[in-house]
Design a protein around this motif. Structure first.
Motif, short mmCIF file in Angstrom:
data_model
loop_
_atom_site.label_atom_id
_atom_site.label_comp_id
_atom_site.label_asym_id
_atom_site.label_seq_id
_atom_site.Cartn_x
_atom_site.Cartn_y
_atom_site.Cartn_z
N SER A 96 -7.47 7.69 -7.73
CA SER A 96 -7.98 8.71 -8.64
C SER A 96 -7.18 10.01 -8.57
O SER A 96 -6.79 10.57 -9.59
CB SER A 96 -9.46 9.00 -8.32
N LEU A 97 -6.96 10.55 -7.37
CA LEU A 97 -6.04 11.66 -7.14
C LEU A 97 -6.44 13.00 -7.76
O LEU A 97 -5.73 13.99 -7.61
CB LEU A 97 -4.63 11.30 -7.62
N SER A 98 -7.58 13.07 -8.43
CA SER A 98 -7.97 14.34 -9.04
C SER A 98 -8.40 15.35 -7.97
O SER A 98 -9.01 14.99 -6.98
CB SER A 98 -9.13 14.11 -10.03
N PRO A 99 -8.08 16.63 -8.17
CA PRO A 99 -8.38 17.67 -7.17
C PRO A 99 -9.82 18.17 -7.28
O PRO A 99 -10.08 19.35 -7.56
CB PRO A 99 -7.37 18.77 -7.50
N VAL A 100 -10.77 17.28 -7.04
CA VAL A 100 -12.20 17.62 -7.10
C VAL A 100 -12.68 17.90 -5.69
O VAL A 100 -12.34 17.18 -4.75
CB VAL A 100 -13.01 16.48 -7.73
N SER A 101 -13.49 18.93 -5.52
CA SER A 101 -13.93 19.29 -4.17
C SER A 101 -15.28 20.00 -4.21
O SER A 101 -15.81 20.31 -5.29
CB SER A 101 -12.90 20.21 -3.51
N SER A 102 -15.78 20.28 -3.02
CA SER A 102 -16.97 21.12 -2.90
C SER A 102 -16.60 22.56 -3.29
O SER A 102 -15.41 22.92 -3.36
CB SER A 102 -17.49 21.10 -1.47
N ASP A 103 -17.60 23.38 -3.54
CA ASP A 103 -17.35 24.75 -3.96
C ASP A 103 -16.62 25.57 -2.92
O ASP A 103 -15.89 26.51 -3.25
CB ASP A 103 -18.68 25.44 -4.30
N SER A 104 -16.78 25.21 -1.65
CA SER A 104 -16.19 26.01 -0.58
C SER A 104 -14.78 25.58 -0.19
O SER A 104 -14.08 26.30 0.54
CB SER A 104 -17.08 25.94 0.67
N TYR A 105 -14.33 24.44 -0.69
CA TYR A 105 -13.02 23.91 -0.27
C TYR A 105 -11.90 24.55 -1.08
O TYR A 105 -12.02 24.75 -2.28
CB TYR A 105 -12.98 22.39 -0.44
N ARG A 106 -10.79 24.85 -0.38
CA ARG A 106 -9.60 25.40 -1.02
C ARG A 106 -8.39 24.55 -0.61
O ARG A 106 -8.02 24.51 0.56
CB ARG A 106 -9.36 26.86 -0.59
N PRO A 134 0.82 -1.21 0.00
CA PRO A 134 0.00 0.00 0.00
C PRO A 134 0.86 1.26 0.00
O PRO A 134 1.86 1.34 0.72
CB PRO A 134 -0.80 -0.13 1.31
N ILE A 135 0.47 2.21 -0.81
CA ILE A 135 1.16 3.51 -0.88
C ILE A 135 0.16 4.60 -0.53
O ILE A 135 -0.91 4.67 -1.14
CB ILE A 135 1.75 3.77 -2.28
N ALA A 136 0.47 5.42 0.45
CA ALA A 136 -0.42 6.51 0.84
C ALA A 136 -0.41 7.57 -0.25
O ALA A 136 0.63 8.15 -0.55
CB ALA A 136 0.02 7.10 2.17
N THR A 137 -1.58 7.81 -0.83
CA THR A 137 -1.71 8.84 -1.88
C THR A 137 -2.94 9.70 -1.59
O THR A 137 -3.92 9.68 -2.35
CB THR A 137 -1.80 8.21 -3.28
N PRO A 138 -2.92 10.44 -0.47
CA PRO A 138 -4.06 11.31 -0.16
C PRO A 138 -4.14 12.46 -1.15
O PRO A 138 -3.17 12.78 -1.83
CB PRO A 138 -3.72 11.81 1.24
N GLY A 139 -5.30 13.06 -1.22
CA GLY A 139 -5.51 14.19 -2.13
C GLY A 139 -6.95 14.20 -2.56
O GLY A 139 -7.71 15.11 -2.22
N HIS A 140 -7.36 13.18 -3.28
CA HIS A 140 -8.78 13.03 -3.64
C HIS A 140 -9.59 12.80 -2.37
O HIS A 140 -10.71 13.31 -2.23
CB HIS A 140 -8.93 11.88 -4.62
#
Length: 302
Positions: free
Chosen positions: A216-226, A185-191
């Motif tokens: 997946s790792l794509s930088p998808v978020s809610s509208d309020s997240y930065r 296992p490789i830790a890949t937080p972000g998504h």
């Protein structure tokens, strides 16, 4: 005396044959990849049933047309990574059965990232198989509750999903072993905070390849997240991408097949084999992340 010696020899030979038979059936015949290509489209529906196929050696694609699930078979049982949506779980189960494998031989369930489209089906698959579910420390409470963490960039965007029984935790950098199977296992937080990528080796006809199931790792978020407002998380995100780019990686797989152009690659002469797959994937996601950070900065400057 001669009869006794012969009988003992025959008995020992029988035991050897039985032992061999119990360990050799690690791969089975499966539908050709062309069946999956013909049935499934790029960015297809998450719950659309598609045929399974053998990726390489003892590793099989058993997911839907739009969501991946990976089965790795071994001498002491099998490992399944991801369970798709609630509806997708039955597609996965049917695909595994159609390959000739028993669901009860699945001993471990693993996860990529803790969003419903990849893990909502784990509770159903756990019920069908009796397998133990292992998860990262950050993903474990999400899988056990069915509720996305407040630290997740997509918090508040998803409805709860069926909770599963989490039987143990995965530590990044410590292999998960089951008989002759060993997955890193490789830790890949972000998504998500608890996202994991997985690396293992599969062999056939005396040749081995290193497979990587990259999150997946794509930088998808809610509208309020930065992302730019969560520096420790952003640093971990980038560190995971750097680790992914440096992995030994001959076959790249991703939770969304089209994120790594799986359908197109299956139709090429090299199939899914690509020594630069993880590098290209990490570079592409890094570009998306940098675009997102630029957009956040531009928005803040207005």
């Amino acid at each position: 005396m001669t009869y006794r010696i012969f009988s003992r020899y025959a008995f020992c030979l029988l035991l050897m044959l039985l032992a061999a038979c119990s360990s050799v059936q690690k791969t089975v015949a499966s539908p050709p990849v062309s069946d999956w290509v013909a049935r499934c489209a790029d960015w297809d529906d998450w719950d659309k049933a598609g045929p399974p196929y053998r990726i390489y050696g003892n590793s099989y694609y058993v997911g839907t047309c739009g969501i991946s699930a990976i089965l790795i078979t071994g001498d002491k049982g099998h490992i399944l990574i991801d369970g798709a949506t609630e509806a997708g779980a039955d597609v996965i189960a049917n695909n595994i059965r159609s390959l000739g494998f028993s669901l009860s031989d699945i001993k471990l369930l693993l996860q990529s990232h803790e969003h419903f489209d990849h893990v909502a089906g784990l509770a159903r698959l756990q019920q069908l198989s009796g397998a133990k579910l292992l998860a990262s420390a950050a993903a474990a409470p999400v899988l056990a509750s069915g509720v996305v963490s407040s630290a997740d960039p997509q918090a508040g965007m998803h409805k709860p999903f069926p909770p599963a029984r989490v039987d143990g935790q995965v530590t990044a950098g410590t292999a998960v072993n089951l008989g002759d199977l060993s997955l890193m296992p490789i830790a890949t937080p972000g998504h998500t905070p608890g996202a994991l990528s997985w690396q293992w080796r599969s062999c056939e006809a005396g040749q081995c390849q290193v497979l990587v199931y990259a999150d997946s790792l794509s930088p998808v978020s809610s509208d309020s997240y930065r992302f730019s407002e969560h520096l420790s998380y952003l640093n971990a995100y980038r560190a995971g991408l750097n680790k992914l780019a440096k992995l030994d990686c001959q076959v790249l797989l991703t939770p969304h097949p089209s994120a790594s152009n799986m359908r197109t690659r299956l139709q090429s002469s090299d199939g899914l084999s690509d020594p630069q797959g993880c590098v290209s994937y990490a570079d592409a996601v890094t570009g998306l992340l940098e675009q997102r950070l630029t957009k956040e900065k531009t928005s803040a400057d207005k």
